[in-house]
Design an enzyme around this catalytic site. Structure first.
Site, mmCIF file in Angstrom:
data_model
loop_
_atom_site.group_PDB
_atom_site.id
_atom_site.type_symbol
_atom_site.label_atom_id
_atom_site.label_comp_id
_atom_site.label_asym_id
_atom_site.label_seq_id
_atom_site.Cartn_x
_atom_site.Cartn_y
_atom_site.Cartn_z
ATOM 1 N N SER A 273 9.510 -9.141 -29.158
ATOM 2 C CA SER A 273 9.793 -10.514 -28.749
ATOM 3 C C SER A 273 8.877 -11.431 -29.528
ATOM 4 C CB SER A 273 9.576 -10.704 -27.245
ATOM 5 O OG SER A 273 9.695 -12.065 -26.887
ATOM 6 N N TYR A 285 4.560 -8.744 -19.573
ATOM 7 C CA TYR A 285 5.582 -8.792 -20.615
ATOM 8 C C TYR A 285 4.967 -9.107 -21.977
ATOM 9 C CZ TYR A 285 9.819 -10.075 -23.120
ATOM 10 O OH TYR A 285 10.832 -10.148 -24.048
#
Length: 455
Positions: A273, A285
């Site tokens: 990401s 995350y």
């Protein structure tokens, strides 16, 4: 013997017997007295000194030399360090100046050369990236996280392109939906990346399917984002839950299948990401995506001698089940309810509400088209010359990646615009609260302490 304008006579230079040089002589009525000024075309004046000939040339071809020394009987000496040499013919007795290169011209040439080299590099890169690997119907690709989102769409696209797809799903319902939407070239397997037993069973099944040909491609796409919240709201188990799926499970799946990939000299594609380049919110995350970046970088260098290519996909904001605001808001409320009273008082209820509103806003600004991400993964799998990184999305390319190279104070200021401010988190409000009051009320705090001892 008198001469006409434009004619030349020979004069002798002292110290050189018999040596003569052509020079233009003064004409009656055109001579000038010593010390007079001769105006040149460049705006500068030249003085003719007695016994010397000016070493500078005049732009006017009809103007004779102003020094009478050039006439017969003169001294014939030229200026110091240079001789007055005039060329006869159609140039009117003027010397040609050697050309000079302007510094700007070198700058223009350097810029043109750099632009040409950049253009050639981009053209060569474009040509190489358009070439695909042969024998696609005989190549196997394993994709994790195919229940929905990027993995589901990529599996169907690769199957339509002729590859043999091994889709790993977490649930039976997801596997059944995927099989119904594809041909028999696509096969599914249940895989829980947090279970070592499930990973070992899936690796054995893949080994039976590919045989001696090996596994051409592995796409590590499985991941979760919840729980996501300020770090103070979370516990160790919350971080471990996300890290087990996004990072530890990815590493274990890759290591278990790496011998098959090395046999086929294939590809490893890890979906990270842009949050792995610039962390924007708390939770596991962003931490896991930074770990995926580090693991992929080291693996890429280690596998290059074996002919294995490793690529990283860095998507920006896209609408998937993982970024569903309803799921995120429920996670916020669940974490809020378990916080101690002191922490809730420090952040305030408005912090939770603003955090939820920002999540909905970011979801609306995200792109609903998932094909750019799957297109990058397909290129990493099928191109002869895949890239090491693929930044996908306008926000990833033009906001987060440039911001990741900026100083910390600038990136903090930009990201802080999207974060709520807690009730007791405003530093300026805290300073105003702790500061003594102004005016007459200041006397209530008592006079300032005096220094003890002699002055």
């Amino acid at each position: 013997m008198p001469t006409l304008p434009g004619e030349f006579s020979q004069i002798r230079l002292p110290g050189a017997a018999g040596s003569t040089l052509p020079t233009q002589t003064a004409v009656e009525g055109h001579g000038r007295a010593p010390g007079t000024r001769i105006r040149r075309g460049r705006g500068r004046d030249l003085r003719c000194k007695e016994g010397k000939v000016s070493t500078r040339r005049c732009r006017n071809p009809a103007s004779p030399p102003a020094c009478p020394a050039s006439a017969p009987g003169g001294t014939g000496r030229a200026g110091p360090g240079r001789r007055a040499l005039y060329k006869g013919g159609g140039h009117g007795g003027h010397r040609r100046a050697s050309p000079r290169w302007c510094p700007r011209m070198w700058l223009y040439l350097a810029a043109a050369a750099a632009a040409a080299l950049a253009g050639l590099y981009l053209l060569r890169r474009w040509h190489r990236e358009r070439q695909t690997v042969p024998g696609l119907p005989e190549k196997y690709v394993l994709i994790t996280g195919c229940d929905s989102g990027f993995g589901n769409l990529l599996a169907r696209q690769l199957e339509a392109g002729g590859l043999r797809v091994l889709a790993a799903c977490l649930t039976d319902a997801g596997a059944a939906r995927l099989r119904a939407a594809a041909s028999p070239r696509l096969q599914t397997v249940l895989l829980d990346v947090t279970s070592s037993r499930s990973i070992a069973a899936a690796a054995a099944w893949v080994r039976e399917q590919v045989g001696d040909r090996g596994l051409w491609g592995l796409v590590n796409n499985a991941g979760i984002a919840v729980p996501t919240a300020p770090n103070e709201w979370l516990t160790k188990d919350d971080f471990v839950r996300v890290l087990d799926v996004n990072l530890v499970g990815l590493i274990e799946v890759t290591l278990s299948l790496l011998p098959l990939i090395r046999r086929a000299r294939g590809r490893v594609v890890n979906v990270a990401s842009v949050m792995g380049r610039l962390a924007s919110f708390g939770g596991g995350y962003c931490v896991s995506k930074f770990g995926v970046e580090a693991f992929s970088d080291t693996l890429r260098r280690e596998m290059r001698p074996f002919g294995v290519r490793v690529s990283i996909i860095e998507p920006g904001g896209f609408r998937t089940a993982m970024t569903d605001p309803a799921t995120l808001v429920k996670g916020f409320e669940r974490l809020w309810e378990r916080l101690p009273a002191e922490t809730r008082a420090a952040y305030g209820r408005h912090y939770l509400e603003t955090y939820a509103k920002n999540s909905v806003l970011l979801y609306r600004l995200s792109s609903p088209r998932l094909s750019p991400v799957t297109g990058a993964a397909r290129h990493a799998l099928l191109a002869r010359s895949p890239r090491g990184r693929y930044a996908v999305g306008w926000d990833a390319r033009f906001l987060f990646l440039p911001l990741s190279y900026c100083p910390a104070w600038l990136s903090d200021a930009v990201i802080g615009l999207f974060l709520p401010v807690p009730t007791r988190g405003d530093a300026r409000a805290t300073l105003r609260t702790n500061a003594p009051p102004r005016g007459r009320d200041r006397s209530a705090h008592g006079p300032p302490p005096r220094a003890s001892g002699p002055c």
